[in-house]
Design a protein around this motif. Structure first.
Motif, PDB file in Angstrom:
ATOM      1  N   SER A 193     -37.303  16.748  14.629  1.00 27.40           N
ATOM      2  CA  SER A 193     -38.091  17.715  15.585  1.00 27.40           C
ATOM      3  C   SER A 193     -38.466  18.451  14.461  1.00 27.40           C
ATOM      4  O   SER A 193     -38.479  19.281  14.620  1.00 27.40           O
ATOM      5  CB  SER A 193     -37.968  17.466  16.219  1.00 27.40           C
ATOM      6  N   LEU A 208     -44.897  21.866  12.232  1.00 24.92           N
ATOM      7  CA  LEU A 208     -46.146  20.419  11.754  1.00 24.92           C
ATOM      8  C   LEU A 208     -46.277  22.234  10.073  1.00 24.92           C
ATOM      9  O   LEU A 208     -46.013  20.806   9.326  1.00 24.92           O
ATOM     10  CB  LEU A 208     -47.071  20.141  12.496  1.00 24.92           C
ATOM     11  N   GLN A 255     -44.005  20.100   7.829  1.00 27.30           N
ATOM     12  CA  GLN A 255     -44.302  18.886   7.012  1.00 27.30           C
ATOM     13  C   GLN A 255     -43.659  18.483   5.864  1.00 27.30           C
ATOM     14  O   GLN A 255     -43.042  17.741   5.031  1.00 27.30           O
ATOM     15  CB  GLN A 255     -45.558  17.951   7.378  1.00 27.30           C
ATOM     16  N   THR A 262     -43.051  11.527   8.168  1.00 26.17           N
ATOM     17  CA  THR A 262     -43.525  11.262   9.740  1.00 26.17           C
ATOM     18  C   THR A 262     -43.402   9.980  10.360  1.00 26.17           C
ATOM     19  O   THR A 262     -43.536   8.926   9.981  1.00 26.17           O
ATOM     20  CB  THR A 262     -44.778  12.044   9.678  1.00 26.17           C
ATOM     21  N   SER A 287     -43.989  10.464  13.909  1.00 27.46           N
ATOM     22  CA  SER A 287     -44.679  10.109  15.014  1.00 27.46           C
ATOM     23  C   SER A 287     -46.329  10.769  15.056  1.00 27.46           C
ATOM     24  O   SER A 287     -46.010  11.501  13.854  1.00 27.46           O
ATOM     25  CB  SER A 287     -44.094  11.304  16.082  1.00 27.46           C
ATOM     26  N   GLU A 288     -46.755  10.949  16.452  1.00 25.47           N
ATOM     27  CA  GLU A 288     -48.070  12.030  16.172  1.00 25.47           C
ATOM     28  C   GLU A 288     -47.977  13.452  16.327  1.00 25.47           C
ATOM     29  O   GLU A 288     -46.763  13.448  16.264  1.00 25.47           O
ATOM     30  CB  GLU A 288     -48.674  11.261  17.486  1.00 25.47           C
ATOM     31  N   VAL A 289     -48.490  14.497  16.345  1.00 26.63           N
ATOM     32  CA  VAL A 289     -48.941  15.662  16.333  1.00 26.63           C
ATOM     33  C   VAL A 289     -48.279  15.307  18.278  1.00 26.63           C
ATOM     34  O   VAL A 289     -49.317  15.113  19.072  1.00 26.63           O
ATOM     35  CB  VAL A 289     -49.346  16.608  15.776  1.00 26.63           C
ATOM     36  N   TYR A 290     -47.450  16.461  18.809  1.00 25.58           N
ATOM     37  CA  TYR A 290     -47.409  17.081  19.547  1.00 25.58           C
ATOM     38  C   TYR A 290     -46.573  18.380  19.767  1.00 25.58           C
ATOM     39  O   TYR A 290     -46.145  19.003  18.830  1.00 25.58           O
ATOM     40  CB  TYR A 290     -46.522  16.155  20.087  1.00 25.58           C
ATOM     41  N   HIS A 333     -45.256  20.231  16.043  1.00 25.85           N
ATOM     42  CA  HIS A 333     -44.535  19.387  15.579  1.00 25.85           C
ATOM     43  C   HIS A 333     -44.843  17.751  15.619  1.00 25.85           C
ATOM     44  O   HIS A 333     -45.197  17.839  16.212  1.00 25.85           O
ATOM     45  CB  HIS A 333     -43.122  19.402  16.878  1.00 25.85           C
ATOM     46  N   ILE A 334     -43.586  17.282  14.965  1.00 29.67           N
ATOM     47  CA  ILE A 334     -43.461  16.189  14.536  1.00 29.67           C
ATOM     48  C   ILE A 334     -42.218  15.528  14.141  1.00 29.67           C
ATOM     49  O   ILE A 334     -41.316  16.018  13.747  1.00 29.67           O
ATOM     50  CB  ILE A 334     -44.740  16.021  13.006  1.00 29.67           C
ATOM     51  N   GLU A 335     -42.085  14.169  14.594  1.00 28.11           N
ATOM     52  CA  GLU A 335     -41.200  13.977  14.483  1.00 28.11           C
ATOM     53  C   GLU A 335     -40.871  13.045  13.026  1.00 28.11           C
ATOM     54  O   GLU A 335     -41.897  12.581  13.098  1.00 28.11           O
ATOM     55  CB  GLU A 335     -40.532  13.110  15.722  1.00 28.11           C
ATOM     56  N   MET A 336     -39.668  13.298  12.506  1.00 23.18           N
ATOM     57  CA  MET A 336     -39.410  12.968  11.041  1.00 23.18           C
ATOM     58  C   MET A 336     -37.842  12.172  10.359  1.00 23.18           C
ATOM     59  O   MET A 336     -37.509  12.210  11.671  1.00 23.18           O
ATOM     60  CB  MET A 336     -38.899  14.325  10.055  1.00 23.18           C
TER      61      MET A 336
END
Length: 119
Positions: A85, A88, A91, A101, A103-106, A113-116
């Motif tokens: 996680s 952003l 990235q 990446t 996931s969408e931005v959360y 954040h983004i999940e990668m």
């Protein structure tokens, strides 16, 4: 923790299951990352709580730390994906280390954040 206004206990139950990678300078920890086994935060392996002291960010310790963490997982769990996680704004940094990446931005603690994932 304080720099980003994330006020939660630094130690949690995941620490007991994790490996801790850090760099020292003159006896003080200046960079840190937590290596989490699969099933701890995600079904995949993970690297988390990556932090470099502000005075040492210009020396590439973040990249060195991440490369060492990735190398550890590649040696001890070859072929297993690593999920993170990431903030952003980092990235491109993580993409340069082979993460994609997924996931969408959360928001986490009001920080984008983004999940990668790295295969």
């Amino acid at each position: 923790m304080l720099e980003q206004n994330c006020l939660y206990p630094e130690c949690d139950d995941k620490d007991l299951q994790s490996l801790h990678l850090y760099a020292q300078h003159e006896g003080k920890i200046v960079a840190y990352a937590r290596l989490l086994p699969a099933g701890t935060s995600y079904d995949d392996l993970s690297i988390g709580r990556v932090v470099v002291h502000a005075d040492f960010r210009k020396y590439g310790l973040g990249k060195l730390l991440m490369n060492r963490a990735i190398a550890y997982w590649e040696t001890h769990a070859p072929g297993v994906a690593i999920r993170i996680s990431g903030q952003l704004y980092l990235q491109r940094f993580y993409e340069g280390l082979g993460f994609q990446t997924v996931s969408e931005v959360y928001l986490e603690d009001d920080i984008p954040h983004i999940e990668m994932l790295r295969h």
